[in-house]
Design a protein around this motif. Structure first.
Motif, PDB file in Angstrom:
ATOM      1  N   ASP A  23       0.834  -1.188   0.000  1.00  0.00           N
ATOM      2  CA  ASP A  23       0.000   0.000   0.000  1.00  0.00           C
ATOM      3  C   ASP A  23       0.873   1.244   0.000  1.00  0.00           C
ATOM      4  OD1 ASP A  23       0.210   1.075   3.006  1.00  0.00           O
ATOM      5  OD2 ASP A  23       0.224  -1.121   3.020  1.00  0.00           O
ATOM      6  N   PRO A  24       0.308   2.426  -0.338  1.00  0.00           N
ATOM      7  CA  PRO A  24       1.110   3.643  -0.454  1.00  0.00           C
ATOM      8  C   PRO A  24       1.934   3.965   0.786  1.00  0.00           C
ATOM      9  CG  PRO A  24      -1.051   3.986  -1.401  1.00  0.00           C
ATOM     10  CD  PRO A  24      -1.081   2.636  -0.758  1.00  0.00           C
ATOM     11  N   ALA A  25       1.352   3.817   1.972  1.00  0.00           N
ATOM     12  CA  ALA A  25       2.090   4.137   3.192  1.00  0.00           C
ATOM     13  C   ALA A  25       3.293   3.213   3.355  1.00  0.00           C
ATOM     14  CB  ALA A  25       1.170   4.017   4.406  1.00  0.00           C
ATOM     15  N   ALA A  30       9.037   2.205   3.162  1.00  0.00           N
ATOM     16  CA  ALA A  30      10.150   1.378   2.684  1.00  0.00           C
ATOM     17  C   ALA A  30      11.198   2.247   1.996  1.00  0.00           C
ATOM     18  CB  ALA A  30       9.630   0.310   1.731  1.00  0.00           C
ATOM     19  N   ALA A  31      10.745   3.254   1.252  1.00  0.00           N
ATOM     20  CA  ALA A  31      11.685   4.162   0.588  1.00  0.00           C
ATOM     21  C   ALA A  31      12.487   4.963   1.611  1.00  0.00           C
ATOM     22  CB  ALA A  31      10.923   5.104  -0.348  1.00  0.00           C
ATOM     23  N   MET A  32      11.846   5.376   2.697  1.00  0.00           N
ATOM     24  CA  MET A  32      12.572   6.086   3.749  1.00  0.00           C
ATOM     25  C   MET A  32      13.658   5.202   4.340  1.00  0.00           C
ATOM     26  SD  MET A  32       9.409   8.077   5.660  1.00  0.00           S
ATOM     27  CE  MET A  32      10.460   8.758   6.945  1.00  0.00           C
ATOM     28  N   HIS A  33      13.347   3.928   4.537  1.00  0.00           N
ATOM     29  CA  HIS A  33      14.344   2.992   5.053  1.00  0.00           C
ATOM     30  C   HIS A  33      15.487   2.804   4.059  1.00  0.00           C
ATOM     31  CE1 HIS A  33      11.072   1.117   7.850  1.00  0.00           C
ATOM     32  NE2 HIS A  33      11.593   2.214   8.341  1.00  0.00           N
ATOM     33  N   GLN A  34      15.173   2.838   2.752  1.00  0.00           N
ATOM     34  CA  GLN A  34      16.212   2.754   1.737  1.00  0.00           C
ATOM     35  C   GLN A  34      17.215   3.897   1.880  1.00  0.00           C
ATOM     36  OE1 GLN A  34      13.352   2.035  -1.797  1.00  0.00           O
ATOM     37  NE2 GLN A  34      15.387   1.571  -2.532  1.00  0.00           N
ATOM     38  N   GLU A  63      20.109   7.388  -5.632  1.00  0.00           N
ATOM     39  CA  GLU A  63      19.235   7.669  -6.769  1.00  0.00           C
ATOM     40  C   GLU A  63      18.025   6.734  -6.763  1.00  0.00           C
ATOM     41  OE1 GLU A  63      22.348   9.483 -10.086  1.00  0.00           O
ATOM     42  OE2 GLU A  63      21.822   7.352 -10.176  1.00  0.00           O
ATOM     43  N   THR A  64      18.283   5.451  -6.480  1.00  0.00           N
ATOM     44  CA  THR A  64      17.197   4.478  -6.417  1.00  0.00           C
ATOM     45  C   THR A  64      16.247   4.808  -5.260  1.00  0.00           C
ATOM     46  OG1 THR A  64      18.620   2.748  -7.330  1.00  0.00           O
ATOM     47  CG2 THR A  64      16.636   2.028  -6.176  1.00  0.00           C
ATOM     48  N   GLY A  65      16.817   5.150  -4.096  1.00  0.00           N
ATOM     49  CA  GLY A  65      16.002   5.470  -2.925  1.00  0.00           C
ATOM     50  C   GLY A  65      15.167   6.716  -3.121  1.00  0.00           C
ATOM     51  N   LEU A  66      15.754   7.751  -3.733  1.00  0.00           N
ATOM     52  CA  LEU A  66      15.005   8.979  -3.965  1.00  0.00           C
ATOM     53  C   LEU A  66      13.889   8.758  -4.978  1.00  0.00           C
ATOM     54  CD1 LEU A  66      17.924  11.574  -4.003  1.00  0.00           C
ATOM     55  CD2 LEU A  66      16.058  11.470  -2.347  1.00  0.00           C
ATOM     56  N   ALA A  67      14.158   7.946  -6.000  1.00  0.00           N
ATOM     57  CA  ALA A  67      13.109   7.634  -6.966  1.00  0.00           C
ATOM     58  C   ALA A  67      11.963   6.886  -6.290  1.00  0.00           C
ATOM     59  CB  ALA A  67      13.685   6.805  -8.118  1.00  0.00           C
ATOM     60  N   ALA A  68      12.322   5.942  -5.414  1.00  0.00           N
ATOM     61  CA  ALA A  68      11.295   5.194  -4.687  1.00  0.00           C
ATOM     62  C   ALA A  68      10.529   6.106  -3.736  1.00  0.00           C
ATOM     63  CB  ALA A  68      11.932   4.040  -3.913  1.00  0.00           C
ATOM     64  N   MET A  69      11.244   7.028  -3.090  1.00  0.00           N
ATOM     65  CA  MET A  69      10.598   7.971  -2.184  1.00  0.00           C
ATOM     66  C   MET A  69       9.642   8.888  -2.937  1.00  0.00           C
ATOM     67  SD  MET A  69      10.119   9.271   0.807  1.00  0.00           S
ATOM     68  CE  MET A  69      11.422   9.130   2.013  1.00  0.00           C
ATOM     69  N   ARG A  70      10.080   9.357  -4.105  1.00  0.00           N
ATOM     70  CA  ARG A  70       9.232  10.218  -4.914  1.00  0.00           C
ATOM     71  C   ARG A  70       7.940   9.486  -5.299  1.00  0.00           C
ATOM     72  NH1 ARG A  70      12.806  11.422  -8.025  1.00  0.00           N
ATOM     73  NH2 ARG A  70      13.286  13.564  -7.475  1.00  0.00           N
ATOM     74  N   GLU A  71       8.078   8.231  -5.731  1.00  0.00           N
ATOM     75  CA  GLU A  71       6.907   7.458  -6.121  1.00  0.00           C
ATOM     76  C   GLU A  71       6.039   7.123  -4.902  1.00  0.00           C
ATOM     77  OE1 GLU A  71       4.075   5.190  -8.161  1.00  0.00           O
ATOM     78  OE2 GLU A  71       5.453   6.795  -8.735  1.00  0.00           O
ATOM     79  N   GLY A  72       6.692   6.786  -3.788  1.00  0.00           N
ATOM     80  CA  GLY A  72       5.946   6.465  -2.576  1.00  0.00           C
ATOM     81  C   GLY A  72       5.147   7.650  -2.070  1.00  0.00           C
ATOM     82  N   LEU A  73       5.759   8.829  -2.059  1.00  0.00           N
ATOM     83  CA  LEU A  73       5.050  10.023  -1.602  1.00  0.00           C
ATOM     84  C   LEU A  73       3.949  10.420  -2.577  1.00  0.00           C
ATOM     85  CD1 LEU A  73       7.979  12.218  -0.219  1.00  0.00           C
ATOM     86  CD2 LEU A  73       6.280  10.920   1.070  1.00  0.00           C
ATOM     87  N   ARG A  74       4.201  10.209  -3.872  1.00  0.00           N
ATOM     88  CA  ARG A  74       3.157  10.503  -4.854  1.00  0.00           C
ATOM     89  C   ARG A  74       1.929   9.634  -4.601  1.00  0.00           C
ATOM     90  NH1 ARG A  74       0.785   8.601  -9.066  1.00  0.00           N
ATOM     91  NH2 ARG A  74       1.985   6.669  -9.010  1.00  0.00           N
ATOM     92  N   ARG A  75       2.174   8.337  -4.390  1.00  0.00           N
ATOM     93  CA  ARG A  75       1.064   7.421  -4.125  1.00  0.00           C
ATOM     94  C   ARG A  75       0.374   7.761  -2.806  1.00  0.00           C
ATOM     95  NH1 ARG A  75       3.367   1.551  -4.376  1.00  0.00           N
ATOM     96  NH2 ARG A  75       1.205   1.100  -3.803  1.00  0.00           N
ATOM     97  N   ALA A  76       1.171   8.154  -1.806  1.00  0.00           N
ATOM     98  CA  ALA A  76       0.596   8.507  -0.507  1.00  0.00           C
ATOM     99  C   ALA A  76      -0.279   9.751  -0.627  1.00  0.00           C
ATOM    100  CB  ALA A  76       1.705   8.725   0.521  1.00  0.00           C
ATOM    101  N   LEU A 340       8.684  17.513  -2.845  1.00  0.00           N
ATOM    102  CA  LEU A 340       7.383  17.067  -2.359  1.00  0.00           C
ATOM    103  C   LEU A 340       6.273  17.468  -3.314  1.00  0.00           C
ATOM    104  CD1 LEU A 340       7.789  17.890   1.440  1.00  0.00           C
ATOM    105  CD2 LEU A 340       7.864  15.639   0.372  1.00  0.00           C
ATOM    106  N   SER A 341       6.397  18.658  -3.928  1.00  0.00           N
ATOM    107  CA  SER A 341       5.391  19.108  -4.877  1.00  0.00           C
ATOM    108  C   SER A 341       5.379  18.214  -6.104  1.00  0.00           C
ATOM    109  CB  SER A 341       5.674  20.558  -5.291  1.00  0.00           C
ATOM    110  OG  SER A 341       4.778  20.969  -6.301  1.00  0.00           O
ATOM    111  N   LEU A 342       6.574  17.899  -6.630  1.00  0.00           N
ATOM    112  CA  LEU A 342       6.664  17.014  -7.783  1.00  0.00           C
ATOM    113  C   LEU A 342       6.126  15.634  -7.452  1.00  0.00           C
ATOM    114  CD1 LEU A 342      10.213  17.963  -9.094  1.00  0.00           C
ATOM    115  CD2 LEU A 342       8.036  18.551 -10.134  1.00  0.00           C
ATOM    116  N   SER A 343       6.372  15.199  -6.204  1.00  0.00           N
ATOM    117  CA  SER A 343       5.886  13.881  -5.802  1.00  0.00           C
ATOM    118  C   SER A 343       4.371  13.849  -5.834  1.00  0.00           C
ATOM    119  CB  SER A 343       6.382  13.543  -4.387  1.00  0.00           C
ATOM    120  OG  SER A 343       7.788  13.515  -4.339  1.00  0.00           O
TER     121      SER A 343
END
Length: 378
Positions: A23-25, A30-34, A63-76, A340-343
């Motif tokens: 789920d988004p959260a 998980a991205a934060m942990h990355q 780079e991988t973690g930030l991409a995952a964080m961006r996608e995770g925050l977008r979904r959230a 955060l805005s882009l996310s």
């Protein structure tokens, strides 16, 4: 690179595969942990023997973690908006539902058993109440769960700011460490020594990339040592040298209406560019109107031309292993607010830089997509 660092990087790169199904959260968490694991990996990189490789892998991890964080925050953010609208639409229903449940819970038992039509009516109303109550309670529980999820998503996005601040500062530190490690690097094999005078003459007399590529042999001082390795069996399966997405294919017109022989890859600012295979650096530096250019020779009569970099690493004539950093893209890394805005928008405007990739076999260009795997979004 230490065993502990290798385990950390394995953890970082395997997380998105699991988080994508959550789920988004959970995905954002998980991205934060990355990113936190990448920060630990940075500390390991500073003490690793092979510092270039360690910093390269650490930057890739960020780079991988930030991409995952961006996608995770977008979904959230998307999920929060969805739940908020749903709860707002159900506000009146929620009030009535809570009122009914409160009445049922507080009414004395004898009163619940009374009915104007007598015992039979009381029995029937009791049966109806028994049927309705679980449904009311289930709907109330679902609404309560939605409220709790909204609170969790808002708290997660709030805590993400600290993680992003730390990650972006650490990534800058990793890039600086990489530059220093490359400057101190020794021991790479060399096939030839560049003649700077011949290089300057070739650049001055060349008007096209094709003309420069065909004259590369003129910039060497002495004979070029042979290289027998072949990578033809890797055709179509080589990863792009940068994390990004293909913006324009070979032969397709770009925004300026110009059709080029190579592909244009959209990347994020300051993205790391690495050698896609083991190769000899045939040229490195500014060229024509292409900005900084790196020309790699992975096998005889084959050239990988990369242009549009802000910084380039290495020396002409060096033979570099696959995955060796050869440069950084330009642009400014987004600030936290912009990130955060882009996310939240999820429309990809953060890929503001472009890397041009051309492949030449002999004296002719070929479609880079016959060599590189471009079916995944980096």
């Amino acid at each position: 690179m230490t065993h502990r660092l290798a385990l950390l990087l394995l953890l970082i790169w395997s997380t998105p595969l699991r988080a994508a199904q959550e789920d988004p959260a959970s995905a954002a968490l998980a991205a934060m942990h990355q990113l936190e694991a990448a920060t630990v990996a940075l500390e390991e990189a500073e003490s690793a023997r092979d510092r270039v490789r360690a910093y390269t892998n650490t930057i890739r991890a960020y780079e991988t973690g930030l991409a995952a964080m961006r996608e995770g925050l977008r979904r959230a953010a998307t999920r929060e908006v969805e739940l908020t609208r749903r709860l707002s639409a159900q506000e009146g229903e929620l009030a009535q539902l809570l009122g009914v449940l409160l009445t049922i819970e507080t009414a004395p038992t004898p009163v619940l058993m009374l009915h104007p039509t007598g015992a039979l009516g009381s029995a029937r109303s009791g049966m109806m109440l028994a049927d309705v109550t679980p449904e009311l309670q289930a709907r109330a529980a679902a609404m309560r769960q939605n409220l709790e999820e909204v609170q969790t998503l808002r708290l997660l996005q709030k805590n993400a700011v600290r993680t992003l601040n730390d990650a972006m500062a650490s990534m800058q530190q990793a890039r600086a460490g990489l530059s220093m490690a490359i400057a101190d690097r020794t021991g790479l094999p060399s096939r030839f020594t560049e003649d700077p005078v011949r290089t300057a003459i070739l650049i001055a007399s060349t008007e096209t990339l094709a003309g420069f590529a065909s004259g590369l042999s003129e910039i060497a001082s002495g004979d070029i040592a042979g290289m027998m390795a072949s990578i033809s069996d890797q055709k179509g399966s080589i990863d792009l040298p940068v994390q990004g997405a293909v913006l324009h294919g070979a032969g397709k017109a770009d925004a300026a209406g110009i059709a080029r022989d190579g592909i244009l890859v959209a990347t994020r600012p300051r993205a790391l560019v690495t050698a896609p295979t083991a190769a000899t650096i045939r040229y490195l530096g500014p060229l024509l109107d292409l900005g900084n250019v790196v020309i790699l020779e992975p096998q005889p009569d084959t050239l990988f031309v990369l242009s549009g970099l802000a910084e380039v690493f290495g020396k002409v004539g060096e033979v570099v292993p696959a995955g060796t950093p050869i440069g950084l893209m330009g642009g400014e890394a987004p600030q936290i607010g912009a990130f955060l805005s882009l996310s939240g928008e999820g429309n990809g405007p953060e890929r503001s830089e472009t890397l041009y990739i051309e492949v030449r076999e002999g004296d002719s260009p070929v479609d880079p997509e016959t060599w590189f795997r471009t079916d995944k979004d980096g």
